[in-house]
Design an enzyme around this catalytic site. Structure first.
Site, mmCIF file in Angstrom:
data_model
loop_
_atom_site.group_PDB
_atom_site.id
_atom_site.type_symbol
_atom_site.label_atom_id
_atom_site.label_comp_id
_atom_site.label_asym_id
_atom_site.label_seq_id
_atom_site.Cartn_x
_atom_site.Cartn_y
_atom_site.Cartn_z
ATOM 1 N N ASP A 68 37.257 51.206 45.881
ATOM 2 C CA ASP A 68 37.534 49.805 45.565
ATOM 3 C C ASP A 68 37.779 49.080 46.887
ATOM 4 O O ASP A 68 38.128 49.711 47.890
ATOM 5 C CB ASP A 68 38.769 49.676 44.653
ATOM 6 C CG ASP A 68 38.756 48.381 43.841
ATOM 7 O OD1 ASP A 68 38.448 48.436 42.638
ATOM 8 O OD2 ASP A 68 39.023 47.309 44.427
ATOM 9 N N ARG B 120 47.509 32.790 43.158
ATOM 10 C CA ARG B 120 47.463 34.161 43.693
ATOM 11 C C ARG B 120 47.800 34.213 45.180
ATOM 12 O O ARG B 120 48.513 35.100 45.625
ATOM 13 C CB ARG B 120 46.090 34.769 43.432
ATOM 14 C CG ARG B 120 45.903 35.061 41.948
ATOM 15 C CD ARG B 120 44.690 35.898 41.700
ATOM 16 N NE ARG B 120 44.538 36.167 40.281
ATOM 17 C CZ ARG B 120 43.494 36.808 39.770
ATOM 18 N NH1 ARG B 120 42.543 37.247 40.553
ATOM 19 N NH2 ARG B 120 43.430 37.027 38.475
HETATM 20 C C1 LIG Z 1 37.544 44.192 36.613
HETATM 21 S S1 LIG Z 1 37.757 45.580 37.670
HETATM 22 C C2 LIG Z 1 36.722 46.768 36.850
HETATM 23 C C3 LIG Z 1 37.275 48.173 36.932
HETATM 24 C C4 LIG Z 1 36.422 49.240 36.253
HETATM 25 N N1 LIG Z 1 35.153 49.392 36.922
HETATM 26 C C5 LIG Z 1 36.223 48.927 34.787
HETATM 27 O O1 LIG Z 1 35.122 48.515 34.402
HETATM 28 O O2 LIG Z 1 37.173 49.088 34.020
HETATM 29 C C6 LIG Z 1 36.752 45.113 39.087
HETATM 30 C C7 LIG Z 1 37.112 45.837 40.383
HETATM 31 O O3 LIG Z 1 36.089 45.546 41.359
HETATM 32 C C8 LIG Z 1 36.722 45.457 42.618
HETATM 33 N N2 LIG Z 1 35.884 44.700 43.573
HETATM 34 C C9 LIG Z 1 35.651 43.365 43.613
HETATM 35 N N3 LIG Z 1 34.889 43.064 44.681
HETATM 36 C C10 LIG Z 1 34.614 44.225 45.312
HETATM 37 C C11 LIG Z 1 33.879 44.573 46.486
HETATM 38 N N4 LIG Z 1 33.286 43.639 47.250
HETATM 39 N N5 LIG Z 1 33.812 45.875 46.841
HETATM 40 C C12 LIG Z 1 34.428 46.829 46.092
HETATM 41 N N6 LIG Z 1 35.153 46.570 44.992
HETATM 42 C C13 LIG Z 1 35.236 45.289 44.604
HETATM 43 C C14 LIG Z 1 38.039 44.757 42.313
HETATM 44 O O4 LIG Z 1 39.004 44.995 43.313
HETATM 45 C C15 LIG Z 1 38.420 45.364 40.959
HETATM 46 O O5 LIG Z 1 39.330 46.424 41.082
#
Ligand SMILES: C[S@@+](CC[C@H](N)C(=O)[O-])C[C@H]1O[C@@H](n2cnc3c(N)ncnc32)[C@H](O)[C@@H]1O
Length: 285
Positions: free
Chosen positions: A153, A41
Site C-alpha cells: 500500500d 483530513r
Molecule cells: C479502498 S482501499 C481498498 C482495499 C482493498 N484492496 C479492498 O478492496 O478491500 C484502497 C487502498 O488503495 C491504496 N492506494 C491509493 N493510492 C495508492 C497508490 N498510488 N499506490 C498504492 N496504494 C494506493 C489506499 O491507501 C487504500 O488503502
C-alpha cells in the site's frame, strides 16, 4: 479572520495546489467537490504539527528534500482505506475453486509447487489475510507448497496496522468461526483477535506506490488483487497501471479488480473470465 490557534479555511487556490501535488504523488485525483474532505483530513495533520494555515503547510510539504517524509504523511491522511475480510467473496471462491486446482494440476504435470499472490492496495490487511486463509483452507495439511503473498500500500499507517494484524471481533463477523479459531488468537481481554504467526509468515508487507515508475518486485504472480484502488485515479493513470500489472502476471495468472472497475480498454490483452476477474489472452505477451 481566523482566531489565533484556529486554522483558516482551505481556499480554492490552496485546494488546487494540494490537488495537483496529491495527483502527482499518488495518482489520486480529487474533484472540486472534495475540497471539504481535503480540508478536514489535512486539518488534523496541521493541528498535530501546530501549523495554522494550509498555505504554510503547502510550503512545508513542498520544501525539498526534507519534505518527502511529510508528503507521505499527507498521502496517509488523504487515502480512503475502506476494506473488509472476504470483501467481494467470489474472488476468494475463485482462488479456492479454480486457481488452486489449476496450480495443483500443473504441479502434477511437473511444474513447481509455488503460489505467488499480490494484494496491491492492501489497506489494513483484511484482503491479504483473506487470501492467506483461503489458500490455507484449500491446501489443508499439504505442506509441500511454497506460498508467498505480497501485500502493499502507499499508506504507511494502514500498512503498519496490517502488519500488526489485530482486529476487533466485529471485523471478523463474516469469517466462519472454525476459520477464526484456526488463524487468530484472542487477546487477553478478549476484545480483539490477533492473526497467528503461521498465517502472517505467508505475507510480506511493503510500501509500494503504484504510480511510482519502478516497483521493487522481481516475482511474477498467479494472481494480482488490485481492487477498489483505482477509483480515484484518472483514466490515463488507470490504464498505465493495469498495463504494468499485466506484465507481472504469470501466463496462467489472474487479475482481480473491484466491482465497479472495468478494464474493457485492455480487451486486446486481457480476457474476462468471470465478473471482475481477468486473465492474459494467449500470446498477449
Ligand atoms: C479502498 S482501499 C481498498 C482495499 C482493498 N484492496 C479492498 O478492496 O478491500 C484502497 C487502498 O488503495 C491504496 N492506494 C491509493 N493510492 C495508492 C497508490 N498510488 N499506490 C498504492 N496504494 C494506493 C489506499 O491507501 C487504500 O488503502
Amino acid at each position: 479572520m481566523p482566531v489565533a490557534g484556529e486554522i483558516a479555511p482551505l481556499s480554492v487556490a490552496e485546494f488546487r495546489g494540494f490537488r495537483d501535488l496529491i495527483l502527482d504523488e499518488a495518482g489520486i485525483y480529487l474533484k472540486d467537490s472534495k475540497r471539504s474532505l481535503v480540508e478536514s483530513r489535512l486539518g488534523r495533520r496541521l493541528r498535530s504539527l501546530g501549523i495554522e494555515s494550509y498555505g504554510e503547510y503547502f510550503q512545508y510539504v513542498t520544501r525539498q528534500p526534507a519534505a518527502s517524509a511529510e508528503r507521505r504523511e499527507m498521502i496517509n491522511c488523504i487515502t480512503t482505506n475502506k476494506t473488509d475480510f472476504f470483501r467481494e467473496n467470489h474472488h476468494f471462491e475463485f482462488v479456492r475453486d479454480r486457481l488452486i486446482p489449476q496450480a495443483r494440476a500443473r504441479a502434477a504435470a511437473g511444474e513447481s509447487r509455488k503460489l505467488r499472490i499480490w494484494s496491491a492496495g492492501c489497506s489494513t490487511g483484511e484482503e491479504p489475510y483473506s487470501i492467506a486463509m483461503t489458500i490455507c483452507e484449500a491446501l489443508g495439511t499439504d505442506r509441500s507448497w511454497d506460498v508467498r503473498i505480497l501485500a502493499s500500500d502507499v499508506d504507511t499507517e494502514v500498512l503498519a496496522a496490517a502488519e500488526q494484524g489485530i482486529y476487533d471481533g466485529e471485523r471478523l463477523e463474516r469469517v466462519p468461526e472454525t476459520v477464526v479459531r484456526r488463524h487468530f488468537l484472542r487477546n487477553l481481554d478478549r476484545s480483539a483477535f490477533q492473526v497467528k504467526e503461521d498465517l502472517k509468515s505467508m505475507i510480506r508487507f511493503r510500501r509500494i506506490n503504484l504510480v511510482e515508475p519502478a516497483w521493487p518486485i522481481r516475482a511474477s504472480f498467479d494472481a494480482i488483487f488490485c481492487r477498489n484502488v483505482i477509483i480515484y485515479f484518472n483514466q490515463a493513470t488507470q490504464q498505465r497501471l493495469f498495463e504494468r500489472l499485466t506484465g507481472y502476471l504469470k501466463p496462467s495468472g489472474y487479475l482481480m479488480v473491484g466491482h465497479s472497475e472495468n478494464l474493457q480498454w485492455l480487451n486486446a490483452m486481457l480476457e474476462l473470465v468471470q465478473s471482475t476477474i481477468y486473465r492474459l489472452r494467449d500470446g498477449a505477451r
